[in-house]
Each structure stands twice: as structure tokens, then as C-alpha cells.
Design a protein around this motif. Structure first.
Motif, PDB file in Angstrom:
ATOM      1  N   ALA A 118       1.035  -1.425  -0.486  1.00 52.84           N
ATOM      2  CA  ALA A 118       0.356  -0.133   0.157  1.00 52.84           C
ATOM      3  C   ALA A 118       1.075   1.160   0.040  1.00 52.84           C
ATOM      4  O   ALA A 118      -0.110   2.208  -1.201  1.00 52.84           O
ATOM      5  N   GLU A 119       2.215   1.297   0.475  1.00 54.01           N
ATOM      6  CA  GLU A 119       2.792   2.213   0.203  1.00 54.01           C
ATOM      7  C   GLU A 119       3.675   2.539  -0.188  1.00 54.01           C
ATOM      8  O   GLU A 119       4.037   3.135  -0.465  1.00 54.01           O
ATOM      9  N   ALA A 120       4.532   1.333  -1.124  1.00 51.05           N
ATOM     10  CA  ALA A 120       4.906   1.265  -2.373  1.00 51.05           C
ATOM     11  C   ALA A 120       4.359   1.485  -3.452  1.00 51.05           C
ATOM     12  O   ALA A 120       5.414   2.324  -3.985  1.00 51.05           O
ATOM     13  N   VAL A 121       3.661   0.524  -4.242  1.00 54.04           N
ATOM     14  CA  VAL A 121       2.783   0.969  -5.417  1.00 54.04           C
ATOM     15  C   VAL A 121       1.885   2.715  -6.089  1.00 54.04           C
ATOM     16  O   VAL A 121       1.920   3.349  -4.493  1.00 54.04           O
ATOM     17  N   PRO A 122       2.698   2.535  -6.810  1.00 55.11           N
ATOM     18  CA  PRO A 122       2.487   3.989  -7.241  1.00 55.11           C
ATOM     19  C   PRO A 122       0.983   4.779  -6.828  1.00 55.11           C
ATOM     20  O   PRO A 122       0.542   6.306  -7.308  1.00 55.11           O
ATOM     21  N   ASP A 123      -0.131   3.826  -6.971  1.00 49.09           N
ATOM     22  CA  ASP A 123      -1.340   3.928  -6.824  1.00 49.09           C
ATOM     23  C   ASP A 123      -2.252   3.885  -6.105  1.00 49.09           C
ATOM     24  O   ASP A 123      -1.735   3.091  -5.008  1.00 49.09           O
ATOM     25  N   SER A 124      -3.688   4.179  -5.272  1.00 50.00           N
ATOM     26  CA  SER A 124      -3.701   4.416  -3.991  1.00 50.00           C
ATOM     27  C   SER A 124      -5.201   3.151  -4.435  1.00 50.00           C
ATOM     28  O   SER A 124      -4.956   1.987  -3.571  1.00 50.00           O
ATOM     29  N   SER A 125      -5.133   2.865  -5.118  1.00 51.09           N
ATOM     30  CA  SER A 125      -6.027   1.641  -5.791  1.00 51.09           C
ATOM     31  C   SER A 125      -5.916   1.317  -7.546  1.00 51.09           C
ATOM     32  O   SER A 125      -5.744   1.825  -7.934  1.00 51.09           O
ATOM     33  N   TYR A 126      -6.569   0.088  -7.409  1.00 48.43           N
ATOM     34  CA  TYR A 126      -6.140  -0.881  -8.869  1.00 48.43           C
ATOM     35  C   TYR A 126      -8.022  -1.555  -9.226  1.00 48.43           C
ATOM     36  O   TYR A 126      -8.756  -1.985  -8.048  1.00 48.43           O
ATOM     37  N   ASP A 127      -8.637  -1.800 -10.015  1.00 49.72           N
ATOM     38  CA  ASP A 127      -9.695  -2.308 -10.322  1.00 49.72           C
ATOM     39  C   ASP A 127      -9.241  -3.842 -10.681  1.00 49.72           C
ATOM     40  O   ASP A 127     -10.708  -4.399  -9.448  1.00 49.72           O
ATOM     41  N   ILE A 128      -8.490  -3.680 -10.565  1.00 47.19           N
ATOM     42  CA  ILE A 128      -7.586  -5.328 -10.155  1.00 47.19           C
ATOM     43  C   ILE A 128      -6.613  -6.164  -9.028  1.00 47.19           C
ATOM     44  O   ILE A 128      -5.805  -5.162  -9.298  1.00 47.19           O
ATOM     45  N   VAL A 129      -6.232  -6.677  -8.287  1.00 46.82           N
ATOM     46  CA  VAL A 129      -5.593  -6.872  -7.470  1.00 46.82           C
ATOM     47  C   VAL A 129      -5.819  -7.775  -8.032  1.00 46.82           C
ATOM     48  O   VAL A 129      -6.312  -8.903  -7.344  1.00 46.82           O
ATOM     49  N   TYR A 130      -4.680  -8.749  -8.383  1.00 45.87           N
ATOM     50  CA  TYR A 130      -4.458 -10.438  -8.938  1.00 45.87           C
ATOM     51  C   TYR A 130      -3.068 -10.699  -8.119  1.00 45.87           C
ATOM     52  O   TYR A 130      -2.032 -10.453  -7.679  1.00 45.87           O
ATOM     53  N   THR A 131      -3.272 -12.447  -7.598  1.00 43.68           N
ATOM     54  CA  THR A 131      -2.143 -12.843  -7.468  1.00 43.68           C
ATOM     55  C   THR A 131      -2.265 -14.568  -7.916  1.00 43.68           C
ATOM     56  O   THR A 131      -2.453 -15.129  -7.753  1.00 43.68           O
ATOM     57  N   GLY A 132      -0.915 -14.833  -8.201  1.00 42.62           N
ATOM     58  CA  GLY A 132      -0.761 -15.991  -9.430  1.00 42.62           C
ATOM     59  C   GLY A 132      -0.213 -17.419  -8.654  1.00 42.62           C
ATOM     60  O   GLY A 132       0.328 -17.167  -7.582  1.00 42.62           O
ATOM     61  N   GLY A 133      -0.183 -18.505  -8.876  1.00 44.03           N
ATOM     62  CA  GLY A 133       0.382 -19.533  -8.249  1.00 44.03           C
ATOM     63  C   GLY A 133       1.160 -19.147  -7.503  1.00 44.03           C
ATOM     64  O   GLY A 133       2.525 -18.778  -7.520  1.00 44.03           O
ATOM     65  N   GLY A 134       1.354 -19.722  -6.170  1.00 45.73           N
ATOM     66  CA  GLY A 134       3.055 -20.338  -5.496  1.00 45.73           C
ATOM     67  C   GLY A 134       2.962 -18.592  -5.632  1.00 45.73           C
ATOM     68  O   GLY A 134       4.642 -18.521  -4.785  1.00 45.73           O
ATOM     69  N   ALA A 135       2.256 -18.067  -4.484  1.00 42.35           N
ATOM     70  CA  ALA A 135       2.560 -16.319  -3.939  1.00 42.35           C
ATOM     71  C   ALA A 135       2.336 -16.724  -2.479  1.00 42.35           C
ATOM     72  O   ALA A 135       2.873 -16.278  -1.846  1.00 42.35           O
ATOM     73  N   LEU A 136       0.629 -16.631  -2.430  1.00 43.22           N
ATOM     74  CA  LEU A 136       0.776 -17.085  -0.502  1.00 43.22           C
ATOM     75  C   LEU A 136       1.534 -17.898   0.356  1.00 43.22           C
ATOM     76  O   LEU A 136       1.767 -17.814   1.130  1.00 43.22           O
ATOM     77  N   CYS A 137       2.042 -19.073   0.199  1.00 47.25           N
ATOM     78  CA  CYS A 137       3.109 -20.455   0.482  1.00 47.25           C
ATOM     79  C   CYS A 137       4.288 -19.385   1.510  1.00 47.25           C
ATOM     80  O   CYS A 137       4.626 -20.079   2.589  1.00 47.25           O
ATOM     81  N   TRP A 138       4.600 -18.301   0.066  1.00 48.80           N
ATOM     82  CA  TRP A 138       5.808 -17.770   1.066  1.00 48.80           C
ATOM     83  C   TRP A 138       5.608 -16.229   2.081  1.00 48.80           C
ATOM     84  O   TRP A 138       6.550 -15.713   2.867  1.00 48.80           O
ATOM     85  N   LEU A 139       4.131 -16.085   2.738  1.00 49.34           N
ATOM     86  CA  LEU A 139       3.063 -15.070   4.199  1.00 49.34           C
ATOM     87  C   LEU A 139       3.265 -16.186   5.146  1.00 49.34           C
ATOM     88  O   LEU A 139       2.389 -16.698   4.664  1.00 49.34           O
TER      89      LEU A 139
END
Length: 282
Positions: A118-139
Motif C-alpha cells: 500500500a505504501e510502495a505502489v504508485p497508485d492508491s487503488s486498482y480495478d483488479i488486484v491479482y496474485t498467481g500460483g505459488g505466492a501465498l506460501c511465502w507469507l
């Protein structure tokens, strides 16, 4: 093996991913020359479930080297932003965007932790926020992730998640029948395997990784708690790589069990929306 979370989990994971970027860039798995020439990188079920992105802005969390991010731009997104914690991955994504003739206004990439998006990306919001395969396991903290992702969805927009199904981690790699791991385990899996999924025989030095299993119910609940409305949860009987010896590659590129083999879900996808702003005076 499953073990208590080591203090240096973040540094270990980042070192592992940083080292693997040049291996992935050179690999047949990613085949960047074919991608530059126009080869489709997206999965058909993701394209169908996300729908038409023409004229919409899209944020890709944990984008790695940016192929999926840039694919959404190819499919008509007016602006795509990719975020990843690996600086070498982000630099590669920026070069790929330039190779495709996309300006930083059309395709931007940011090196930052997913929790700091939220602090790092250039815009405050996006029409679509996407995350693909093999991402959540690192969090380690799904509630924090969901709150961050939801805060970046514009009113009337949605979050889309496509992931490998965590039930697959409970079965042995050979038969995919014998249950060997706890589905509800809280400790992370600490692995020390060399190489990478894109090149199993690649020589590597930073081989320790720390990954978490997040049951599907935990993911759905975290997203709902963050204020988004779950539109669907789909489970898929196919995956993108030979997770088990019993899987075979089909003509469509997906790996599935044989017709006489008991099936389990191998991937899942979620779409969750944010309510549009009420019109003035309503």
C-alpha cells in the motif's frame, strides 16, 4: 521438514529467489524469447474467470519476473503494476516491459515486500488486484496480506487469487494417495533442496526456503474479514507442473491424474469484490 519459524526466514527466502532469477531468465521453462514474440503466458481458466480487462488498472502482487503482469497488459489492461521483494526479478520485469515497447506509465514494477504494497505502489487503488500460483506460501500472516490486498482494490473492483491447492502438500509425491503431512500444520516447511522448478539440475548456493501451508478456509476467511465479498471459490483438478508421479501432461498443457486415479483438487481460484461507491444523493 516442518519446523518452528527461523528468525532469518525472510532473508533466506529472498536470497533464494534472487539467486534463481538469472536461472529462470535463461530457462526453457519461462522461454522469454517466445514470450517476447507473443506466446501466451496466462492460464485459460484465469483469463475466463477474470474476464475482460480492457481499460482497467491491475496490480500484481508477488509478480516475480513479470510475465503474468505483462500478459494482462497484452490483454488490454490500461495500466499494470507488478510488485516483488526480489530486486533482480523487478529489474528483469522492467527490461521485459521495455522489450515489449511498454512505457513505465503502462507497466511499472516495484521492489517491495507484499505487506508494504500500500505504501510502495504508485497508485492508491486498482480495478483488479491479482496474485498467481505459488505466492501465498511465502507469507506467514494471511490476515495481514488480505487487509493489504483489500485496501488496494478500488470500489467496484475485485481481488483475484489463483493458487496451488494446499491439500496437495498432504500427500506423498509418488502415489498421491498416502496421507503423510498434516493439512492444518502451523509451522512452516523448511526446505534445503538445490536447483529450481525451472531447472532442477541448476547449481545453486542459497537453497534454504521457508514456506507456509494456508488451508483454503483460512484464505477465504482472511479475504472476507478484510471486507471483500466472495464471488466464487473454484477448485480445479489440474495443475501446472508434475506435482506427483501419478500426473500426466495433457494436450492443453495441464497435468492431471489418469481417469482411473482418485482425484484431489490441485489448484483453486477465488474472486472477491469491493462494493462500488453509492452515487451522490443516494
Amino acid at each position: 521438514m516442518y519446523a518452528p519459524t527461523p528468525d532469518d526466514w525472510y532473508a533466506a527466502n529472498r536470497a533464494r529467489w534472487d539467486e534463481r532469477v538469472p536461472i529462470h531468465v535463461a530457462s526453457d521453462f519461462y522461454d522469454l524469447d517466445a514470450f517476447r514474440a507473443g506466446k501466451e503466458a496466462m492460464r485459460d481458466f484465469e483469463l475466463a474467470e477474470v474476464g475482460d480487462v480492457t481499460g482497467r488498472s491491475l496490480l500484481h502482487l508477488q509478480c516475480h519476473i513479470g510475465l503474468d503482469t505483462l500478459s494482462w497488459a497484452r490483454h488490454g489492461a490500461s495500466r499494470v503494476v507488478g510488485l516483488d521483494f526480489s530486486e533482480p526479478a523487478v529489474e528483469t520485469a522492467r527490461q521485459l516491459a521495455a522489450d515489449l515497447g511498454l512505457t513505465p506509465e503502462q507497466a511499472a514494477f516495484v521492489a517491495a515486500d507484499a505487506y508494504d504494497a500500500a505504501e510502495a505502489v504508485p497508485d492508491s487503488s486498482y480495478d483488479i488486484v491479482y496474485t498467481g500460483g505459488g505466492a501465498l506460501c511465502w507469507l506467514p500472516d494471511l490476515d495481514r496480506w488480505a487487509e493489504t490486498a483489500a485496501s488496494l482494490v478500488a470500489p467496484g473492483g475485485f481481488l483475484y487469487v489463483a493458487e496451488f491447492h494446499p491439500i496437495a502438500d498432504s500427500f506423498d509425491d509418488e502415489s498421491a494417495i498416502r496421507l503423510v503431512n498434516d493439512y492444518f500444520v502451523r509451522d512452516p516447511w523448511v526446505d534445503t533442496s538445490p536447483g529450481t522448478y525451472a531447472d532442477l539440475d541448476a547449481p545453486t548456493e542459497h537453497n534454504r526456503s521457508v514456506e507456509w501451508v494456508h488451508p483454503v478456509g483460512e484464505v477465504v476467511t482472511a479475504i472476507a474479514k478484510a471486507g471483500l465479498r466472495i464471488e466464487f471459490l473454484h477448485e480445479h483438478d489440474a495443475t501446472l507442473f508434475p506435482r506427483f508421479d501419478a500426473l500426466t501432461r495433457h494436450e492443453d498443457g495441464y497435468y492431471r491424474f489418469a481417469a482411473d486415479h482418485p482425484r484431489i483438487p490441485l489448484m483453486y481460484s477465488i474472486k472477491a469484490s469491493k462494493a462500488a461507491k453509492a452515487p451522490k444523493g443516494a
